[in-house]
Design an enzyme around this catalytic site. Sequence first.
Site, mmCIF file in Angstrom:
data_model
loop_
_atom_site.group_PDB
_atom_site.id
_atom_site.type_symbol
_atom_site.label_atom_id
_atom_site.label_comp_id
_atom_site.label_asym_id
_atom_site.label_seq_id
_atom_site.Cartn_x
_atom_site.Cartn_y
_atom_site.Cartn_z
ATOM 1 C CB ILE A 20 -1.552 -2.456 -3.819
ATOM 2 C CG1 ILE A 20 -0.514 -1.500 -3.424
ATOM 3 C CG2 ILE A 20 -1.085 -3.791 -4.480
ATOM 4 C CD1 ILE A 20 0.630 -2.084 -2.484
ATOM 5 C CG ASP A 41 -11.841 -1.560 1.641
ATOM 6 O OD1 ASP A 41 -12.020 -0.525 2.305
ATOM 7 O OD2 ASP A 41 -10.672 -1.567 0.862
ATOM 8 C CE LYS A 42 -13.137 -0.319 10.268
ATOM 9 N NZ LYS A 42 -12.401 -0.421 11.308
ATOM 10 C CG LEU A 43 -15.437 1.796 1.933
ATOM 11 C CD1 LEU A 43 -16.579 2.151 1.480
ATOM 12 C CD2 LEU A 43 -14.195 1.775 0.799
ATOM 13 C CB THR A 133 5.395 -4.929 4.200
ATOM 14 O OG1 THR A 133 6.248 -4.131 3.939
ATOM 15 C CG2 THR A 133 5.315 -5.507 5.730
ATOM 16 C CE1 TYR A 158 2.016 -2.045 7.355
ATOM 17 C CE2 TYR A 158 4.024 -1.418 7.084
ATOM 18 C CZ TYR A 158 3.202 -2.079 6.661
ATOM 19 O OH TYR A 158 3.081 -2.702 5.408
ATOM 20 C CB ALA A 160 5.852 -5.255 15.103
ATOM 21 C CB SER A 161 0.983 -5.418 13.227
ATOM 22 O OG SER A 161 0.981 -4.584 12.137
ATOM 23 C CE LYS A 162 1.192 -6.657 5.890
ATOM 24 N NZ LYS A 162 0.002 -7.037 5.517
ATOM 25 N NE ARG A 284 9.042 10.858 8.677
ATOM 26 C CZ ARG A 284 8.207 10.416 7.867
ATOM 27 N NH1 ARG A 284 8.855 9.891 6.544
ATOM 28 N NH2 ARG A 284 6.846 10.297 7.629
#
Length: 347
Positions: A20, A41-43, A133, A158, A160-162, A284
């Site tokens: 994005i 960006d860390k890449l 998100t 994921y 939860a961290s956001k 999942r």
Amino acid sequence: MRDDRTISMKLLITGGAGFIGSNFIRYILKTYPEDRVINFDKLTYAGNLENLKDIEKDERYRFIKGDVCDFAALKQAAVGVDAIVHFAAESHVDRSIHSSREFLETNILGTQNVIDVVREQGERGIRFIHIGTDEVYGDIESPKKSKYGDPVIPSSPYSASKAAADLLVMAAVRTFNLPAMITHCTNNYGPYQFPEKIVPLFISNAIENKPLPLYDGGTQIRDWLYVEDHCRAVDLVLRKGKAGEVYDIAAENDPEVTNRMLTETILNILGKDKSLIQEVSGLRPGHDQRYAVDASKIRTELGWQPQISLAEGLKQTIKWYQDNQAWWRRVKTGEYQAYYNNHYNKS
């Protein structure tokens, strides 16, 4: 606050080599001829500078390799910018279940570092857009749609961290009057998406006549938004949004789309047989059944609406993956990392 194309703006985009972020950078440079962009960006595995190969020599664009968890590097990159759009995040549910630490570090500590960089600017007033998100709202039962103010019920490390990152931003707005806004967007698809996600994975697998692994009968419901429509929404929030506000962004597909419907549409466009679908049983962990977001606020207050239908967006996306097979074949094998080494890491 700028709301036209006559006043130049210097933007710092974190995570600008990702799916994005790279589409957003391209959108900004195409739409605003006087704007300048720094891509920080860390890449990691999902950050690919080939995504921006077509604009890498543009004088308005600059790349800095850096980690949002490195406060000093982030602060240096932000010198003189008018706004920070914070895309940088670990974002894959399955990876967060396998190993959560990097999600907590990047999504929480990294966001706090952006907050601190913005705070240090004081009255200069860097505008800050935090890209969140819709997954923070968790599993939404039909026919309800989620929106800001609803309970936050994340289902995976994921999300939860956001959610934690969102809370840090809103706390900074309340405590420090931070000029920040948050966006929550539904599932994106389009060019340059890393092929661990369902749309590019299924398109590329179908092109290669490989199985398309469809979990639990494909009954999960997602709201699919073409990436450029998301970029336009973020741009509107950046230029016309109100500090301290949260904007939920969604295509609001009608009728709603199950993963099976999405899969069969992809196969139909490609002229492939449904026998490529590989049924995978078993839930999942950390995956929700239904996401649905109420985007009435951004539609009403900022005048945004998606311009590309799912049918048209999938056709455009499939054509892009057909025309750029070298890109996704390299990505699938990890060879894209050599692009950075050859172009940006010369000693």
